[in-house]
Design a protein around this motif. Structure first.
Motif, PDB file in Angstrom:
ATOM      1  N   GLU A  25       0.836  -1.215   0.000  1.00  0.00           N
ATOM      2  CA  GLU A  25       0.000   0.000   0.000  1.00  0.00           C
ATOM      3  C   GLU A  25       0.869   1.263   0.000  1.00  0.00           C
ATOM      4  N   LYS A  26       1.907   1.256   0.812  1.00  0.00           N
ATOM      5  CA  LYS A  26       2.793   2.426   0.864  1.00  0.00           C
ATOM      6  C   LYS A  26       3.648   2.547  -0.392  1.00  0.00           C
ATOM      7  N   SER A  29       1.429   4.228  -2.805  1.00  0.00           N
ATOM      8  CA  SER A  29       1.324   5.653  -2.469  1.00  0.00           C
ATOM      9  C   SER A  29       2.572   6.404  -2.901  1.00  0.00           C
ATOM     10  N   LYS A  32       2.474   6.829  -6.710  1.00  0.00           N
ATOM     11  CA  LYS A  32       1.531   7.883  -7.093  1.00  0.00           C
ATOM     12  C   LYS A  32       2.087   9.255  -6.731  1.00  0.00           C
ATOM     13  N   TYR A  33       2.703   9.365  -5.556  1.00  0.00           N
ATOM     14  CA  TYR A  33       3.343  10.618  -5.151  1.00  0.00           C
ATOM     15  C   TYR A  33       4.333  11.068  -6.223  1.00  0.00           C
ATOM     16  N   GLN A  72      -1.318  14.328  -0.470  1.00  0.00           N
ATOM     17  CA  GLN A  72      -2.173  13.277   0.106  1.00  0.00           C
ATOM     18  C   GLN A  72      -1.467  11.927   0.070  1.00  0.00           C
ATOM     19  N   SER A  73      -0.800  11.643  -1.042  1.00  0.00           N
ATOM     20  CA  SER A  73      -0.061  10.382  -1.147  1.00  0.00           C
ATOM     21  C   SER A  73       1.093  10.343  -0.152  1.00  0.00           C
ATOM     22  N   ALA A  76      -0.020   9.569   3.320  1.00  0.00           N
ATOM     23  CA  ALA A  76      -0.333   8.150   3.495  1.00  0.00           C
ATOM     24  C   ALA A  76       0.911   7.329   3.834  1.00  0.00           C
TER      25      ALA A  76
END
Length: 107
Positions: A25-26, A29, A32-33, A72-73, A76
């Motif tokens: 999941e990270k 993130s 995407k970041y 936001q990413s 997270a």
């Protein structure tokens, strides 16, 4: 050029997450970041290079949107995301400076 910059940023962020032993999941993130930050960086760079002058307002708005997504990413990713968020603010500042330097019809 945009996809190359975004892909490079995304790869760097993904590799950093992998090296840190992050969860899937990270890692997603982080990827995407990097993609959002890379696209925002390219928009900011285009503004500074006075490319696409007629699209200045749209490029600035898109830079803000992409940086907000990147923030936001980054959030997270957890407690140690301050440096990543600071990079987003730097890109926004760079875009604003670039937009302000572009001549308008009034100047």
């Amino acid at each position: 050029h945009r996809l190359k910059t975004a892909a490079l940023f995304s790869a760097a962020a993904t590799l950093g997450a992998l090296a840190a032993g992050a969860t899937e999941e990270k890692i997603a993130s982080a990827s995407k970041y990097g993609m959002d930050l890379g696209l925002a960086f390219q928009h900011a760079d285009d503004l500074r290079d006075e490319e696409f002058i007629e699209l200045r307002e749209q490029a600035l708005a898109r830079t803000h949107e992409l940086c907000n997504n990147a923030i936001q990413s980054a959030q997270a990713l957890g407690d140690r995301s301050d440096a990543l968020i600071s990079l987003c603010h730097l890109v926004i500042e760079r875009a604003i400076e670039g937009a302000d330097e572009v001549p308008t019809k009034d100047r």
